[in-house]
Write a protein that holds these residues in place. Structure first.
Motif, PDB file in Angstrom:
ATOM      1  N   SER A 131      -8.103 -15.679  -4.404  1.00 30.34           N
ATOM      2  CA  SER A 131      -6.908 -16.822  -4.878  1.00 30.34           C
ATOM      3  C   SER A 131      -5.601 -16.017  -4.132  1.00 30.34           C
ATOM      4  CB  SER A 131      -7.020 -16.880  -6.036  1.00 30.34           C
ATOM      5  OG  SER A 131      -6.411 -15.589  -7.316  1.00 30.34           O
ATOM      6  N   GLY A 132      -4.541 -16.783  -3.882  1.00 27.88           N
ATOM      7  CA  GLY A 132      -3.321 -16.940  -3.937  1.00 27.88           C
ATOM      8  C   GLY A 132      -3.336 -15.848  -2.561  1.00 27.88           C
ATOM      9  N   HIS A 133      -2.483 -15.220  -2.348  1.00 24.15           N
ATOM     10  CA  HIS A 133      -1.773 -14.926  -1.267  1.00 24.15           C
ATOM     11  C   HIS A 133      -1.341 -12.786  -1.342  1.00 24.15           C
ATOM     12  CE1 HIS A 133       2.617 -15.836  -1.726  1.00 24.15           C
ATOM     13  NE2 HIS A 133       2.567 -14.711  -1.512  1.00 24.15           N
ATOM     14  N   ILE A 134      -2.102 -12.468  -0.151  1.00 23.52           N
ATOM     15  CA  ILE A 134      -1.603 -11.161  -0.377  1.00 23.52           C
ATOM     16  C   ILE A 134      -0.378 -11.109   1.129  1.00 23.52           C
ATOM     17  CG2 ILE A 134      -2.193  -8.756   0.784  1.00 23.52           C
ATOM     18  CD1 ILE A 134      -5.439 -10.077   0.332  1.00 23.52           C
ATOM     19  N   THR A 135       0.218  -9.523   0.545  1.00 20.62           N
ATOM     20  CA  THR A 135       1.453  -9.530   1.172  1.00 20.62           C
ATOM     21  C   THR A 135       1.558  -8.076   1.690  1.00 20.62           C
ATOM     22  OG1 THR A 135       2.904  -8.607  -0.598  1.00 20.62           O
ATOM     23  CG2 THR A 135       2.633 -11.212   0.222  1.00 20.62           C
ATOM     24  N   ALA A 136       2.248  -7.548   2.839  1.00 23.08           N
ATOM     25  CA  ALA A 136       1.879  -6.631   3.543  1.00 23.08           C
ATOM     26  C   ALA A 136       3.331  -6.070   3.810  1.00 23.08           C
ATOM     27  CB  ALA A 136       0.993  -6.684   4.546  1.00 23.08           C
ATOM     28  N   ASN A 137       3.850  -5.040   3.205  1.00 17.56           N
ATOM     29  CA  ASN A 137       5.981  -5.428   3.648  1.00 17.56           C
ATOM     30  C   ASN A 137       5.187  -4.032   4.523  1.00 17.56           C
ATOM     31  OD1 ASN A 137       8.236  -6.043   3.281  1.00 17.56           O
ATOM     32  ND2 ASN A 137       8.729  -4.615   2.114  1.00 17.56           N
ATOM     33  N   TYR A 138       6.217  -3.896   5.161  1.00 16.65           N
ATOM     34  CA  TYR A 138       6.666  -2.709   5.972  1.00 16.65           C
ATOM     35  C   TYR A 138       8.489  -1.712   6.256  1.00 16.65           C
ATOM     36  CZ  TYR A 138       2.159  -4.099   8.203  1.00 16.65           C
ATOM     37  OH  TYR A 138       0.983  -4.645   8.275  1.00 16.65           O
ATOM     38  N   LEU A 139       8.046  -1.289   5.822  1.00 13.07           N
ATOM     39  CA  LEU A 139       9.433  -0.323   5.551  1.00 13.07           C
ATOM     40  C   LEU A 139       9.411   1.123   6.347  1.00 13.07           C
ATOM     41  CD1 LEU A 139      10.414  -0.868   1.832  1.00 13.07           C
ATOM     42  CD2 LEU A 139      11.472  -2.020   3.670  1.00 13.07           C
ATOM     43  N   PRO A 140      10.425   1.005   7.148  1.00 13.36           N
ATOM     44  CA  PRO A 140      10.729   2.204   8.437  1.00 13.36           C
ATOM     45  C   PRO A 140      12.040   3.205   7.744  1.00 13.36           C
ATOM     46  CG  PRO A 140      12.255   0.434   9.075  1.00 13.36           C
ATOM     47  CD  PRO A 140      12.085  -0.099   7.363  1.00 13.36           C
ATOM     48  N   GLU A 141      10.570   4.248   7.586  1.00 10.68           N
ATOM     49  CA  GLU A 141      10.839   5.845   7.182  1.00 10.68           C
ATOM     50  C   GLU A 141      11.331   6.916   8.017  1.00 10.68           C
ATOM     51  OE1 GLU A 141       8.803   6.428   3.158  1.00 10.68           O
ATOM     52  OE2 GLU A 141      10.063   5.136   2.303  1.00 10.68           O
ATOM     53  N   GLY A 142      12.321   6.974   8.574  1.00 11.45           N
ATOM     54  CA  GLY A 142      12.675   7.799   9.920  1.00 11.45           C
ATOM     55  C   GLY A 142      11.817   7.574  10.416  1.00 11.45           C
ATOM     56  N   ASP A 143      10.305   8.517  11.403  1.00  9.96           N
ATOM     57  CA  ASP A 143      10.002   8.017  11.941  1.00  9.96           C
ATOM     58  C   ASP A 143       8.445   7.283  11.974  1.00  9.96           C
ATOM     59  OD1 ASP A 143      10.963   9.433  14.579  1.00  9.96           O
ATOM     60  OD2 ASP A 143      10.874  11.180  13.977  1.00  9.96           O
ATOM     61  N   ASP A 144       8.627   7.349  10.639  1.00  8.53           N
ATOM     62  CA  ASP A 144       7.711   6.904   9.959  1.00  8.53           C
ATOM     63  C   ASP A 144       7.672   5.630   9.124  1.00  8.53           C
ATOM     64  OD1 ASP A 144       6.319   8.981  10.184  1.00  8.53           O
ATOM     65  OD2 ASP A 144       6.243   9.930   8.460  1.00  8.53           O
ATOM     66  N   TRP A 145       6.004   4.692   8.788  1.00  7.86           N
ATOM     67  CA  TRP A 145       6.348   3.045   7.874  1.00  7.86           C
ATOM     68  C   TRP A 145       5.964   3.535   6.753  1.00  7.86           C
ATOM     69  CZ3 TRP A 145       8.554  -1.492   9.627  1.00  7.86           C
ATOM     70  CH2 TRP A 145       9.330  -0.267  11.635  1.00  7.86           C
ATOM     71  N   LEU A 146       6.422   2.749   5.811  1.00  9.38           N
ATOM     72  CA  LEU A 146       6.099   2.393   4.844  1.00  9.38           C
ATOM     73  C   LEU A 146       5.413   1.733   4.701  1.00  9.38           C
ATOM     74  CD1 LEU A 146       5.253   3.286   1.854  1.00  9.38           C
ATOM     75  CD2 LEU A 146       7.308   2.423   0.857  1.00  9.38           C
ATOM     76  N   VAL A 147       4.194   1.358   4.749  1.00  8.64           N
ATOM     77  CA  VAL A 147       3.007  -0.022   3.818  1.00  8.64           C
ATOM     78  C   VAL A 147       2.484  -0.487   2.595  1.00  8.64           C
ATOM     79  CG1 VAL A 147       1.080   0.182   4.942  1.00  8.64           C
ATOM     80  CG2 VAL A 147       1.794  -1.703   5.046  1.00  8.64           C
ATOM     81  N   THR A 148       3.190  -1.933   1.826  1.00 11.47           N
ATOM     82  CA  THR A 148       2.576  -1.533   0.779  1.00 11.47           C
ATOM     83  C   THR A 148       1.944  -2.912   0.698  1.00 11.47           C
ATOM     84  OG1 THR A 148       4.341  -0.490  -0.282  1.00 11.47           O
ATOM     85  CG2 THR A 148       3.701  -2.197  -1.520  1.00 11.47           C
ATOM     86  N   VAL A 149       0.881  -2.868   0.607  1.00  9.47           N
ATOM     87  CA  VAL A 149      -0.106  -4.179  -0.080  1.00  9.47           C
ATOM     88  C   VAL A 149      -0.101  -4.688  -1.128  1.00  9.47           C
ATOM     89  CG1 VAL A 149      -2.251  -4.903   1.014  1.00  9.47           C
ATOM     90  CG2 VAL A 149      -1.185  -3.371   2.736  1.00  9.47           C
ATOM     91  N   THR A 150       0.206  -6.047  -1.401  1.00  4.13           N
ATOM     92  CA  THR A 150       0.225  -6.732  -3.154  1.00  4.13           C
ATOM     93  C   THR A 150      -0.668  -8.096  -2.889  1.00  4.13           C
ATOM     94  OG1 THR A 150       2.803  -5.891  -3.199  1.00  4.13           O
ATOM     95  CG2 THR A 150       1.427  -7.352  -4.078  1.00  4.13           C
ATOM     96  N   THR A 151      -1.441  -7.387  -3.862  1.00  3.48           N
ATOM     97  CA  THR A 151      -2.077  -8.789  -4.433  1.00  3.48           C
ATOM     98  C   THR A 151      -2.119  -9.441  -5.843  1.00  3.48           C
ATOM     99  OG1 THR A 151      -3.913  -8.018  -6.326  1.00  3.48           O
ATOM    100  CG2 THR A 151      -4.534  -8.096  -3.415  1.00  3.48           C
ATOM    101  N   ASP A 152      -2.129 -10.750  -5.819  1.00  2.63           N
ATOM    102  CA  ASP A 152      -1.845 -10.611  -7.683  1.00  2.63           C
ATOM    103  C   ASP A 152      -1.875 -10.092  -8.334  1.00  2.63           C
ATOM    104  OD1 ASP A 152      -1.366 -13.112  -6.312  1.00  2.63           O
ATOM    105  OD2 ASP A 152      -2.740 -14.347  -6.799  1.00  2.63           O
ATOM    106  N   ALA A 153      -2.757  -9.282  -8.501  1.00  2.00           N
ATOM    107  CA  ALA A 153      -3.168  -8.283  -9.283  1.00  2.00           C
ATOM    108  C   ALA A 153      -3.235  -7.097  -9.060  1.00  2.00           C
ATOM    109  CB  ALA A 153      -5.080  -7.996  -9.566  1.00  2.00           C
ATOM    110  N   ASP A 154      -2.932  -6.212  -7.739  1.00  2.00           N
ATOM    111  CA  ASP A 154      -2.932  -4.473  -7.755  1.00  2.00           C
ATOM    112  C   ASP A 154      -1.887  -4.685  -6.481  1.00  2.00           C
ATOM    113  OD1 ASP A 154      -3.422  -2.087  -7.840  1.00  2.00           O
ATOM    114  OD2 ASP A 154      -5.764  -2.344  -7.278  1.00  2.00           O
ATOM    115  N   GLN A 155      -1.488  -4.040  -6.785  1.00  2.72           N
ATOM    116  CA  GLN A 155      -0.735  -3.163  -4.899  1.00  2.72           C
ATOM    117  C   GLN A 155      -0.604  -1.374  -4.527  1.00  2.72           C
ATOM    118  OE1 GLN A 155       3.576  -3.910  -5.441  1.00  2.72           O
ATOM    119  NE2 GLN A 155       3.761  -1.552  -5.256  1.00  2.72           N
TER     120      GLN A 155
END
Length: 86
Positions: free
Chosen positions: A3-27
């Protein structure tokens, strides 16, 4: 069925990337050395949070922007560059 959708948000952190995946109920978040590796990490997090792909909708964002993610990912994966004026 998801149900709903899932988002995967990417942020550059220097040479690395932080990815945060969020659902309706969890992250969940992970770090990776490069955008392609971060995309792979996102796939793994998505499988953990929503194991069934039936009805699953995932939106990939670069700091909240879907177009920016698509452009950056294509450039990283295939060497595609944006053309001026387009």
């Amino acid at each position: 069925m998801a149900s709903g959708h899932i988002t995967a948000n990417y942020l550059p952190e220097g040479d690395d990337w932080l990815v945060t995946v969020t659902t309706d109920a969890d992250q969940r978040s992970a770090r990776a050395p490069g955008l392609i590796a971060a995309r792979d990490q996102a796939d793994q997090l998505i499988e953990q949070l929503a194991p069934s792909s039936v009805g699953r909708i995932v939106i990939h964002l670069l700091d909240g922007d879907g177009f920016a993610f698509t452009t950056a990912y294509l450039q990283a994966r295939h060497g595609v560059t944006a053309q001026p004026g387009r």
